[in-house]
Design a protein around this motif. Structure first.
Motif, PDB file in Angstrom:
ATOM      1  N   MET A   1      -5.850  -5.956   5.606  1.00  0.00           N
ATOM      2  CA  MET A   1      -5.965  -4.544   5.945  1.00  0.00           C
ATOM      3  C   MET A   1      -6.944  -3.864   4.999  1.00  0.00           C
ATOM      4  SD  MET A   1      -2.984  -1.710   5.552  1.00  0.00           S
ATOM      5  CE  MET A   1      -3.483  -0.060   5.190  1.00  0.00           C
ATOM      6  N   LEU A   2      -7.837  -3.104   5.549  1.00  0.00           N
ATOM      7  CA  LEU A   2      -8.727  -2.311   4.718  1.00  0.00           C
ATOM      8  C   LEU A   2      -8.025  -1.023   4.336  1.00  0.00           C
ATOM      9  CD1 LEU A   2     -12.182  -2.687   6.459  1.00  0.00           C
ATOM     10  CD2 LEU A   2     -11.455  -3.641   4.275  1.00  0.00           C
ATOM     11  N   GLN A   3      -7.970  -0.776   3.064  1.00  0.00           N
ATOM     12  CA  GLN A   3      -7.324   0.436   2.603  1.00  0.00           C
ATOM     13  C   GLN A   3      -8.379   1.528   2.441  1.00  0.00           C
ATOM     14  OE1 GLN A   3      -7.373  -2.425   0.696  1.00  0.00           O
ATOM     15  NE2 GLN A   3      -9.065  -1.772  -0.559  1.00  0.00           N
ATOM     16  N   PRO A   4      -7.949   2.794   2.532  1.00  0.00           N
ATOM     17  CA  PRO A   4      -8.903   3.882   2.330  1.00  0.00           C
ATOM     18  C   PRO A   4      -9.393   3.910   0.889  1.00  0.00           C
ATOM     19  CG  PRO A   4      -6.669   4.737   2.637  1.00  0.00           C
ATOM     20  CD  PRO A   4      -6.606   3.264   2.837  1.00  0.00           C
ATOM     21  N   LYS A   5     -10.512   4.550   0.678  1.00  0.00           N
ATOM     22  CA  LYS A   5     -11.072   4.664  -0.673  1.00  0.00           C
ATOM     23  C   LYS A   5     -10.227   5.606  -1.515  1.00  0.00           C
ATOM     24  CE  LYS A   5     -15.676   3.442   0.608  1.00  0.00           C
ATOM     25  NZ  LYS A   5     -17.070   3.790   0.692  1.00  0.00           N
ATOM     26  N   ILE A   6     -10.215   5.314  -2.797  1.00  0.00           N
ATOM     27  CA  ILE A   6      -9.493   6.147  -3.765  1.00  0.00           C
ATOM     28  C   ILE A   6     -10.430   7.276  -4.183  1.00  0.00           C
ATOM     29  CG2 ILE A   6      -8.325   6.191  -5.995  1.00  0.00           C
ATOM     30  CD1 ILE A   6      -8.010   3.086  -5.668  1.00  0.00           C
ATOM     31  N   THR A   7      -9.936   8.491  -4.188  1.00  0.00           N
ATOM     32  CA  THR A   7     -10.764   9.621  -4.613  1.00  0.00           C
ATOM     33  C   THR A   7     -10.400  10.115  -6.013  1.00  0.00           C
ATOM     34  OG1 THR A   7      -9.289  11.205  -3.513  1.00  0.00           O
ATOM     35  CG2 THR A   7     -11.189  10.399  -2.250  1.00  0.00           C
ATOM     36  N   ALA A  70      -5.831  -5.174  -7.901  1.00  0.00           N
ATOM     37  CA  ALA A  70      -6.484  -5.241  -6.593  1.00  0.00           C
ATOM     38  C   ALA A  70      -6.224  -3.968  -5.786  1.00  0.00           C
ATOM     39  CB  ALA A  70      -5.994  -6.460  -5.835  1.00  0.00           C
ATOM     40  N   PRO A  71      -7.264  -3.405  -5.193  1.00  0.00           N
ATOM     41  CA  PRO A  71      -7.107  -2.168  -4.417  1.00  0.00           C
ATOM     42  C   PRO A  71      -6.069  -2.271  -3.301  1.00  0.00           C
ATOM     43  CG  PRO A  71      -9.428  -2.689  -4.702  1.00  0.00           C
ATOM     44  CD  PRO A  71      -8.654  -3.853  -5.235  1.00  0.00           C
ATOM     45  N   HIS A  72      -5.995  -3.422  -2.624  1.00  0.00           N
ATOM     46  CA  HIS A  72      -4.998  -3.551  -1.555  1.00  0.00           C
ATOM     47  C   HIS A  72      -3.583  -3.543  -2.122  1.00  0.00           C
ATOM     48  CE1 HIS A  72      -5.296  -7.816  -2.711  1.00  0.00           C
ATOM     49  NE2 HIS A  72      -4.059  -7.906  -2.267  1.00  0.00           N
ATOM     50  N   GLU A  73      -3.428  -4.071  -3.325  1.00  0.00           N
ATOM     51  CA  GLU A  73      -2.112  -4.077  -3.972  1.00  0.00           C
ATOM     52  C   GLU A  73      -1.696  -2.656  -4.349  1.00  0.00           C
ATOM     53  OE1 GLU A  73       0.163  -6.749  -7.319  1.00  0.00           O
ATOM     54  OE2 GLU A  73      -1.892  -7.230  -6.773  1.00  0.00           O
ATOM     55  N   LEU A  74      -2.643  -1.882  -4.864  1.00  0.00           N
ATOM     56  CA  LEU A  74      -2.361  -0.483  -5.205  1.00  0.00           C
ATOM     57  C   LEU A  74      -1.912   0.276  -3.966  1.00  0.00           C
ATOM     58  CD1 LEU A  74      -5.487   0.271  -7.430  1.00  0.00           C
ATOM     59  CD2 LEU A  74      -3.137  -0.014  -8.238  1.00  0.00           C
ATOM     60  N   TYR A  75      -2.620   0.068  -2.873  1.00  0.00           N
ATOM     61  CA  TYR A  75      -2.325   0.810  -1.643  1.00  0.00           C
ATOM     62  C   TYR A  75      -1.020   0.353  -0.996  1.00  0.00           C
ATOM     63  CZ  TYR A  75      -3.011   3.222   2.756  1.00  0.00           C
ATOM     64  OH  TYR A  75      -2.846   4.043   3.836  1.00  0.00           O
ATOM     65  N   GLU A  76      -0.864  -0.947  -0.858  1.00  0.00           N
ATOM     66  CA  GLU A  76       0.306  -1.478  -0.158  1.00  0.00           C
ATOM     67  C   GLU A  76       1.604  -1.302  -0.936  1.00  0.00           C
ATOM     68  OE1 GLU A  76      -0.666  -5.523   0.873  1.00  0.00           O
ATOM     69  OE2 GLU A  76      -2.402  -4.872   2.050  1.00  0.00           O
ATOM     70  N   ASN A  77       1.530  -1.344  -2.273  1.00  0.00           N
ATOM     71  CA  ASN A  77       2.739  -1.252  -3.095  1.00  0.00           C
ATOM     72  C   ASN A  77       2.954   0.111  -3.721  1.00  0.00           C
ATOM     73  OD1 ASN A  77       3.420  -3.942  -2.539  1.00  0.00           O
ATOM     74  ND2 ASN A  77       2.054  -4.646  -4.144  1.00  0.00           N
ATOM     75  N   GLY A  78       2.002   1.025  -3.514  1.00  0.00           N
ATOM     76  CA  GLY A  78       2.178   2.385  -4.016  1.00  0.00           C
ATOM     77  C   GLY A  78       3.217   3.116  -3.189  1.00  0.00           C
ATOM     78  N   ILE A  79       3.951   3.990  -3.826  1.00  0.00           N
ATOM     79  CA  ILE A  79       4.998   4.773  -3.144  1.00  0.00           C
ATOM     80  C   ILE A  79       4.407   6.104  -2.731  1.00  0.00           C
ATOM     81  CG2 ILE A  79       7.255   5.869  -3.396  1.00  0.00           C
ATOM     82  CD1 ILE A  79       7.858   3.633  -5.482  1.00  0.00           C
TER      83      ILE A  79
END
Length: 83
Positions: A1-7, A70-79
């Protein structure tokens, strides 16, 4: 999955990151499980932890000495945080 960019990335206590995404989503990511060993152990220093920065283009985050998650880990595991 492509996660959105972090701003925006903001270090918050205790050893968590508040991540804002281009979608408007805000997620809280707990870094404490990663703070071990010689490489990630340095993140246990609160002053050093505060040095986290956003990579160009919002593709990820890193600390001064190169530690990253990893960016996908931040996105998928972030609450997801309420608005």
């Amino acid at each position: 999955m492509l996660q959105p960019k972090i701003t925006e990335v903001k270090p918050v206590k205790p050893f968590s990151l508040l991540l804002t995404y281009e979608t408007g989503e805000i997620k809280l990511f707990d870094v404490r499980p990663y703070i071990m060993g010689s490489w990630f152990g340095e993140l246990g220093n609160e002053a050093y932890f505060q040095t986290v920065r956003l990579l160009p283009g919002g593709t990820g985050i890193e600390w001064m000495n190169g530690q990253d998650i990893a960016p996908h880990e931040l996105y998928e595991n972030g609450i997801l945080q309420g608005k």
